[in-house]
Design a protein around this motif. Structure first.
Motif, PDB file in Angstrom:
ATOM      1  N   LEU A 136       0.823  -1.204   0.000  1.00  0.00           N
ATOM      2  CA  LEU A 136       0.000   0.000   0.000  1.00  0.00           C
ATOM      3  C   LEU A 136       0.860   1.258   0.000  1.00  0.00           C
ATOM      4  O   LEU A 136       0.561   2.249  -0.683  1.00  0.00           O
ATOM      5  CB  LEU A 136      -0.921  -0.016   1.220  1.00  0.00           C
ATOM      6  CG  LEU A 136      -1.952   1.108   1.334  1.00  0.00           C
ATOM      7  CD1 LEU A 136      -2.893   1.103   0.137  1.00  0.00           C
ATOM      8  CD2 LEU A 136      -2.737   0.973   2.634  1.00  0.00           C
ATOM      9  N   ARG A 137       1.967   1.213   0.753  1.00  0.00           N
ATOM     10  CA  ARG A 137       2.863   2.366   0.805  1.00  0.00           C
ATOM     11  C   ARG A 137       3.468   2.642  -0.569  1.00  0.00           C
ATOM     12  O   ARG A 137       3.656   3.797  -0.958  1.00  0.00           O
ATOM     13  CB  ARG A 137       3.956   2.091   1.835  1.00  0.00           C
ATOM     14  CG  ARG A 137       4.993   3.193   1.960  1.00  0.00           C
ATOM     15  CD  ARG A 137       6.034   2.834   3.005  1.00  0.00           C
ATOM     16  NE  ARG A 137       5.480   2.844   4.353  1.00  0.00           N
ATOM     17  CZ  ARG A 137       6.088   2.329   5.413  1.00  0.00           C
ATOM     18  NH1 ARG A 137       7.250   1.715   5.259  1.00  0.00           N
ATOM     19  NH2 ARG A 137       5.541   2.394   6.603  1.00  0.00           N
ATOM     20  N   ARG A 139       2.224   1.505  -3.717  1.00  0.00           N
ATOM     21  CA  ARG A 139       1.234   1.776  -4.766  1.00  0.00           C
ATOM     22  C   ARG A 139       0.343   2.974  -4.463  1.00  0.00           C
ATOM     23  O   ARG A 139      -0.227   3.565  -5.363  1.00  0.00           O
ATOM     24  CB  ARG A 139       0.354   0.540  -4.977  1.00  0.00           C
ATOM     25  CG  ARG A 139       1.096  -0.666  -5.531  1.00  0.00           C
ATOM     26  CD  ARG A 139       0.115  -1.796  -5.776  1.00  0.00           C
ATOM     27  NE  ARG A 139       0.774  -2.979  -6.322  1.00  0.00           N
ATOM     28  CZ  ARG A 139       0.140  -4.121  -6.609  1.00  0.00           C
ATOM     29  NH1 ARG A 139      -1.173  -4.221  -6.382  1.00  0.00           N
ATOM     30  NH2 ARG A 139       0.784  -5.147  -7.104  1.00  0.00           N
ATOM     31  N   ARG A 140       0.184   3.273  -3.187  1.00  0.00           N
ATOM     32  CA  ARG A 140      -0.689   4.349  -2.722  1.00  0.00           C
ATOM     33  C   ARG A 140      -2.159   4.113  -3.058  1.00  0.00           C
ATOM     34  O   ARG A 140      -2.988   5.003  -2.900  1.00  0.00           O
ATOM     35  CB  ARG A 140      -0.238   5.710  -3.307  1.00  0.00           C
ATOM     36  CG  ARG A 140       1.191   6.097  -2.960  1.00  0.00           C
ATOM     37  CD  ARG A 140       1.374   6.181  -1.452  1.00  0.00           C
ATOM     38  NE  ARG A 140       2.759   6.313  -1.059  1.00  0.00           N
ATOM     39  CZ  ARG A 140       3.314   7.428  -0.598  1.00  0.00           C
ATOM     40  NH1 ARG A 140       2.577   8.513  -0.463  1.00  0.00           N
ATOM     41  NH2 ARG A 140       4.583   7.450  -0.256  1.00  0.00           N
ATOM     42  N   THR A 141      -2.469   2.928  -3.524  1.00  0.00           N
ATOM     43  CA  THR A 141      -3.864   2.566  -3.764  1.00  0.00           C
ATOM     44  C   THR A 141      -3.981   1.055  -3.695  1.00  0.00           C
ATOM     45  O   THR A 141      -2.994   0.329  -3.871  1.00  0.00           O
ATOM     46  CB  THR A 141      -4.375   3.074  -5.119  1.00  0.00           C
ATOM     47  OG1 THR A 141      -5.774   2.778  -5.244  1.00  0.00           O
ATOM     48  CG2 THR A 141      -3.622   2.425  -6.274  1.00  0.00           C
ATOM     49  N   TYR A 142      -5.182   0.575  -3.422  1.00  0.00           N
ATOM     50  CA  TYR A 142      -5.413  -0.864  -3.320  1.00  0.00           C
ATOM     51  C   TYR A 142      -6.916  -1.100  -3.412  1.00  0.00           C
ATOM     52  O   TYR A 142      -7.699  -0.257  -2.958  1.00  0.00           O
ATOM     53  CB  TYR A 142      -4.869  -1.419  -1.988  1.00  0.00           C
ATOM     54  CG  TYR A 142      -4.817  -2.919  -1.950  1.00  0.00           C
ATOM     55  CD1 TYR A 142      -3.805  -3.605  -2.593  1.00  0.00           C
ATOM     56  CD2 TYR A 142      -5.810  -3.644  -1.299  1.00  0.00           C
ATOM     57  CE1 TYR A 142      -3.763  -4.988  -2.584  1.00  0.00           C
ATOM     58  CE2 TYR A 142      -5.781  -5.027  -1.288  1.00  0.00           C
ATOM     59  CZ  TYR A 142      -4.759  -5.693  -1.933  1.00  0.00           C
ATOM     60  OH  TYR A 142      -4.728  -7.052  -1.940  1.00  0.00           O
ATOM     61  N   PRO A 143      -7.346  -2.186  -4.029  1.00  0.00           N
ATOM     62  CA  PRO A 143      -8.801  -2.447  -4.131  1.00  0.00           C
ATOM     63  C   PRO A 143      -9.397  -2.816  -2.773  1.00  0.00           C
ATOM     64  O   PRO A 143      -9.532  -3.994  -2.429  1.00  0.00           O
ATOM     65  CB  PRO A 143      -8.877  -3.608  -5.122  1.00  0.00           C
ATOM     66  CG  PRO A 143      -7.556  -4.297  -5.031  1.00  0.00           C
ATOM     67  CD  PRO A 143      -6.554  -3.202  -4.757  1.00  0.00           C
ATOM     68  N   TYR A 144      -9.723  -1.799  -1.980  1.00  0.00           N
ATOM     69  CA  TYR A 144     -10.235  -2.010  -0.634  1.00  0.00           C
ATOM     70  C   TYR A 144     -11.505  -2.857  -0.656  1.00  0.00           C
ATOM     71  O   TYR A 144     -12.385  -2.652  -1.502  1.00  0.00           O
ATOM     72  CB  TYR A 144     -10.528  -0.662   0.048  1.00  0.00           C
ATOM     73  CG  TYR A 144      -9.290   0.033   0.545  1.00  0.00           C
ATOM     74  CD1 TYR A 144      -8.910  -0.077   1.875  1.00  0.00           C
ATOM     75  CD2 TYR A 144      -8.490   0.769  -0.325  1.00  0.00           C
ATOM     76  CE1 TYR A 144      -7.770   0.563   2.336  1.00  0.00           C
ATOM     77  CE2 TYR A 144      -7.344   1.402   0.133  1.00  0.00           C
ATOM     78  CZ  TYR A 144      -6.992   1.301   1.455  1.00  0.00           C
ATOM     79  OH  TYR A 144      -5.848   1.925   1.913  1.00  0.00           O
TER      80      TYR A 144
END
Length: 335
Positions: A136-137, A139-144
């Motif tokens: 996450l750190r 990519r700064r995004t993730y499929p929550y």
């Protein structure tokens, strides 16, 4: 009320107010005569000579000088050592036992935070928290909210190496969780493992069948490199090694090779050497999570060690036996 025995602090001076904050120190002073401003780190110190000559109790901790014959000669009336820390192996000598001096340790109290730390790391590792934090750190995004396969703590297999105080306390803490726990320890038989509520396995089988292996064996010549290249190779792909015991129990060179291959993850609160050299690859490997030997008592947890010593001092005053007396006959194989 029996007369209070004379006692002396023998430890690193700056630790005294942390282990014995005011309310704990007040309880200690109610059952022993002790000067909190006199902390001995050298038994030949002339400033302490008169008090040591009358002392019946030493309240020891990290930084206590070695209790050899010369040191003990300076404390001729000594009848008990109450240790406000874990193992007493670092400062006691055969002379202590030869003179019939009682020794008590707060090792059981110190075991709790280590077991708590290990429990937390087991549960976090089961969720692969550290890898996903880094992902996450980066990519700064993730499929929550999406389903993540391969993680979770339902029936995760946990292997405990060593039924030490910490190992036993950890087994207790693991009990409410839906984990499958096993134990390897050459000094435990099937009946004792049954009382602990876990199956007893040979070490090789435990390594082969555990998703998470946590090391709690004592540091002895026999346990040096207990988990070496052969043992690490037995662990399944994707499994996790946790070490909160002593760094020497794990072969770090072999572990680095496994980590570089991406086959295992390691959570290490202890290393060999300690501290690690600045150039150690363990600092940079993404599947190595390091903490600086903080699983044991820290901060406000130190007062629990002081309270253990207070309870033992109270038992001395009333003539009751020490609850946490050290059995020197098994000291060499104890953590």
């Amino acid at each position: 009320m029996p007369e209070r025995p004379q006692a002396v602090f023998a430890m690193t001076a700056q630790n005294v107010p942390h282990i014995f904050p005011p309310e704990v120190l007040a309880r200690l002073r109610a059952c022993v005569e002790i000067d909190p401003t006199l902390v001995v780190d050298d038994f030949t110190d002339p400033r302490a000579r008169e008090t040591l000559a009358r002392a019946e109790v030493l309240v020891t901790g990290w930084g206590c000088p070695t209790l050899d014959a010369a040191a003990l000669d300076a404390v001729p009336a000594l009848r008990a050592v109450l240790h406000a820390a874990g193992s007493v192996k670092g400062f006691t000598t055969p002379e202590v036992w030869k003179r019939g001096i009682l020794v008590s340790s707060a090792a059981a109290a110190n075991a709790l935070p280590v077991a708590e730390y290990t429990l937390a790391m087991i549960l976090l590792a089961g969720k692969d928290v550290f890898a996903f934090r880094d992902l996450l750190r980066t990519r700064r995004t993730y499929p929550y909210g999406g389903i993540v396969p391969g993680i979770g703590n339902f029936h995760r297999r946990v292997g405990v190496v060593g039924a030490s105080r910490i190992g036993r306390r950890l087994i207790e803490l693991l009990r409410p969780h839906d984990l499958v726990v096993s134990l390897a320890d050459p000094y435990v038989d099937e009946a004792e493992a049954g009382r602990l509520g876990v199956p007893l396995l040979p070490l090789d089988e435990l390594l082969r069948t555990s998703d998470i292996v946590t090391v709690h064996a004592p540091q002895t010549p026999e346990t040096r490199r207990l988990v070496g290249a052969r043992e690490l190779a037995l662990m399944p792909d994707g499994s996790v090694l946790i070490n909160t015991a002593r760094g020497s129990l794990v072969d770090h060179d072999a572990l680095v090779e496994e980590l570089r291959a991406g086959r295992l993850t390691a959570i290490l609160d202890v290393t060999d050497p300690e501290p690690l050299p600045a150039g150690s690859p363990l600092f940079d490997l993404p599947n190595a999570f390091l903490t600086p030997h903080l699983a044991g008592s820290q901060g406000n947890e130190l007062a629990r060690l002081g309270l253990t010593v207070v309870a033992e001092a109270e038992r001395l005053l009333t003539g009751d036996g020490l609850r946490y007396a050290v059995d020197h006959s098994v000291l060499e194989r104890a953590a």
